[in-house]
Scaffold this motif. Sequence first.
Motif, PDB file in Angstrom:
ATOM      1  N   ALA A  79       0.830  -1.201   0.000  1.00 14.76           N
ATOM      2  CA  ALA A  79       0.000   0.000   0.000  1.00 14.76           C
ATOM      3  C   ALA A  79       0.865   1.252   0.000  1.00 14.76           C
ATOM      4  O   ALA A  79       1.910   1.304   0.654  1.00 14.76           O
ATOM      5  N   MET A  80       0.460   2.236  -0.750  1.00 13.85           N
ATOM      6  CA  MET A  80       1.109   3.549  -0.818  1.00 13.85           C
ATOM      7  C   MET A  80       2.506   3.508  -1.441  1.00 13.85           C
ATOM      8  O   MET A  80       3.290   4.418  -1.241  1.00 13.85           O
ATOM      9  N   SER A  81       2.824   2.466  -2.193  1.00 16.93           N
ATOM     10  CA  SER A  81       4.140   2.427  -2.839  1.00 16.93           C
ATOM     11  C   SER A  81       4.006   1.942  -4.284  1.00 16.93           C
ATOM     12  O   SER A  81       4.763   1.080  -4.719  1.00 16.93           O
ATOM     13  N   ASN A  82       3.067   2.499  -5.013  1.00 17.36           N
ATOM     14  CA  ASN A  82       2.883   2.136  -6.411  1.00 17.36           C
ATOM     15  C   ASN A  82       4.187   2.378  -7.174  1.00 17.36           C
ATOM     16  O   ASN A  82       4.757   3.465  -7.098  1.00 17.36           O
ATOM     17  N   PRO A  83       4.690   1.385  -7.898  1.00 14.74           N
ATOM     18  CA  PRO A  83       5.972   1.529  -8.599  1.00 14.74           C
ATOM     19  C   PRO A  83       6.011   2.651  -9.638  1.00 14.74           C
ATOM     20  O   PRO A  83       7.064   3.249  -9.848  1.00 14.74           O
ATOM     21  N   ALA A  84       4.900   2.939 -10.285  1.00 13.20           N
ATOM     22  CA  ALA A  84       4.885   4.031 -11.267  1.00 13.20           C
ATOM     23  C   ALA A  84       5.031   5.382 -10.557  1.00 13.20           C
ATOM     24  O   ALA A  84       5.806   6.238 -10.994  1.00 13.20           O
ATOM     25  N   ILE A  85       4.316   5.557  -9.462  1.00 13.71           N
ATOM     26  CA  ILE A  85       4.399   6.808  -8.700  1.00 13.71           C
ATOM     27  C   ILE A  85       5.776   6.948  -8.060  1.00 13.71           C
ATOM     28  O   ILE A  85       6.433   7.984  -8.195  1.00 13.71           O
ATOM     29  N   ARG A  86       6.223   5.892  -7.369  1.00  9.46           N
ATOM     30  CA  ARG A  86       7.535   5.948  -6.725  1.00  9.46           C
ATOM     31  C   ARG A  86       8.637   6.140  -7.748  1.00  9.46           C
ATOM     32  O   ARG A  86       9.602   6.860  -7.521  1.00  9.46           O
ATOM     33  N   GLY A  87       8.500   5.481  -8.894  1.00  7.81           N
ATOM     34  CA  GLY A  87       9.503   5.635  -9.950  1.00  7.81           C
ATOM     35  C   GLY A  87       9.628   7.078 -10.392  1.00  7.81           C
ATOM     36  O   GLY A  87      10.738   7.600 -10.535  1.00  7.81           O
TER      37      GLY A  87
END
Length: 154
Positions: free
Chosen positions: A46-54
């Motif tokens: 949760a709260m660590s979407n790879p697209a967003i974090r990337g």
Amino acid sequence: MAGPGRIEYINDALYFVVIPEDRDIIYCSGVNVSRFLPITKGRHKAMSNPAIRGLQIVNLEVRSMAIEAGATTKTLVSSPCKGISPDDQIWYTEAVLIENPPDGFGGKIIEYGVVNLMKKIDKAIMLGADMPDEILPPEKLLAFIEDLCDRFSP
């Protein structure tokens, strides 16, 4: 729309745009979270979407590149980037003012952003896919992303 000196890399999955502002530039970036869900869903906490974090990590690296080149950076709360991404989809976006960048910096960060965002997403979800080492035209990158989603969606 592209204006004088504006650099755009836009497709339905992501965008990187540089807008000249006197001697400074405004760097806009965004990722369509929905477009990446077929390969990110179920592969992160949760709260660590790879697209967003990337995108966040790439933008921190762009800031570091700017500072190393003698520029300064500021996060923009009120963004001149509004309207680049559609309102009817889930996009994560950021905007940064880069003061006194070196010549050609806008093109450099667009290329860096596109190539490295894809590599960060791949690393986070461990697809092991061969990511492009060079920037592809926006429509070819979109086709590449769609192919990844077709091949690797759970």
